[in-house]
Motif scaffolding. Structure first.
Motif, PDB file in Angstrom:
ATOM      1  N   ALA A  81       0.830  -1.211   0.000  1.00  0.00           N
ATOM      2  CA  ALA A  81       0.000   0.000   0.000  1.00  0.00           C
ATOM      3  C   ALA A  81       0.860   1.255   0.000  1.00  0.00           C
ATOM      4  N   THR A  82       1.926   1.237   0.762  1.00  0.00           N
ATOM      5  CA  THR A  82       2.825   2.396   0.806  1.00  0.00           C
ATOM      6  C   THR A  82       3.542   2.575  -0.523  1.00  0.00           C
ATOM      7  N   THR A  84       2.655   1.676  -3.536  1.00  0.00           N
ATOM      8  CA  THR A  84       1.786   2.124  -4.631  1.00  0.00           C
ATOM      9  C   THR A  84       1.428   3.592  -4.505  1.00  0.00           C
ATOM     10  N   SER A  85       1.526   4.152  -3.310  1.00  0.00           N
ATOM     11  CA  SER A  85       1.211   5.571  -3.146  1.00  0.00           C
ATOM     12  C   SER A  85       2.429   6.464  -3.376  1.00  0.00           C
ATOM     13  N   LEU A  86       3.575   5.903  -3.676  1.00  0.00           N
ATOM     14  CA  LEU A  86       4.803   6.679  -3.838  1.00  0.00           C
ATOM     15  C   LEU A  86       5.170   6.963  -5.288  1.00  0.00           C
ATOM     16  N   ALA A  87       4.215   6.991  -6.170  1.00  0.00           N
ATOM     17  CA  ALA A  87       4.507   7.281  -7.585  1.00  0.00           C
ATOM     18  C   ALA A  87       4.875   8.760  -7.733  1.00  0.00           C
TER      19      ALA A  87
END
Length: 95
Positions: A81-82, A84-87
């Protein structure tokens, strides 16, 4: 090697190559690559070392492996989850 048969550890080797390549892509020169790779590898190994003791302690406290595996699954989901949010919105570099 037999065609069509997955070799154990193949994805692990691919992740290792990717982890060693990413600092080169984000750094502007060799010195920045050294600093970024050192930081990434250092934190990764520290997390792995501490995780072994925590999971082993959880197994010792409960007497079973199921809670330890559940904790590993929970941490894995949190990491996915972390990640995938770091794009990044733009190409970043480290100087």
């Amino acid at each position: 090697m037999v065609p069509g048969v997955r070799r154990p550890g193949g994805t692990s080797a691919a992740r290792t190559r990717l982890a060693l390549t990413l600092p080169v892509n984000f750094a502007t020169d060799g010195r920045a690559t050294d600093r970024l790779a050192t930081m990434a590898m250092g934190f990764g190994y520290m997390i792995a070392a501490v995780g072994l003791f925590l999971i082993g302690g959880l197994r010792d406290v409960t007497g079973e492996y199921a809670p330890a595996f559940a904790a590993l699954c929970a941490v894995s989901l949190l990491l996915v989850a972390t990640a995938t949010s770091l794009a990044p919105a733009r190409a970043a570099t480290i100087e």
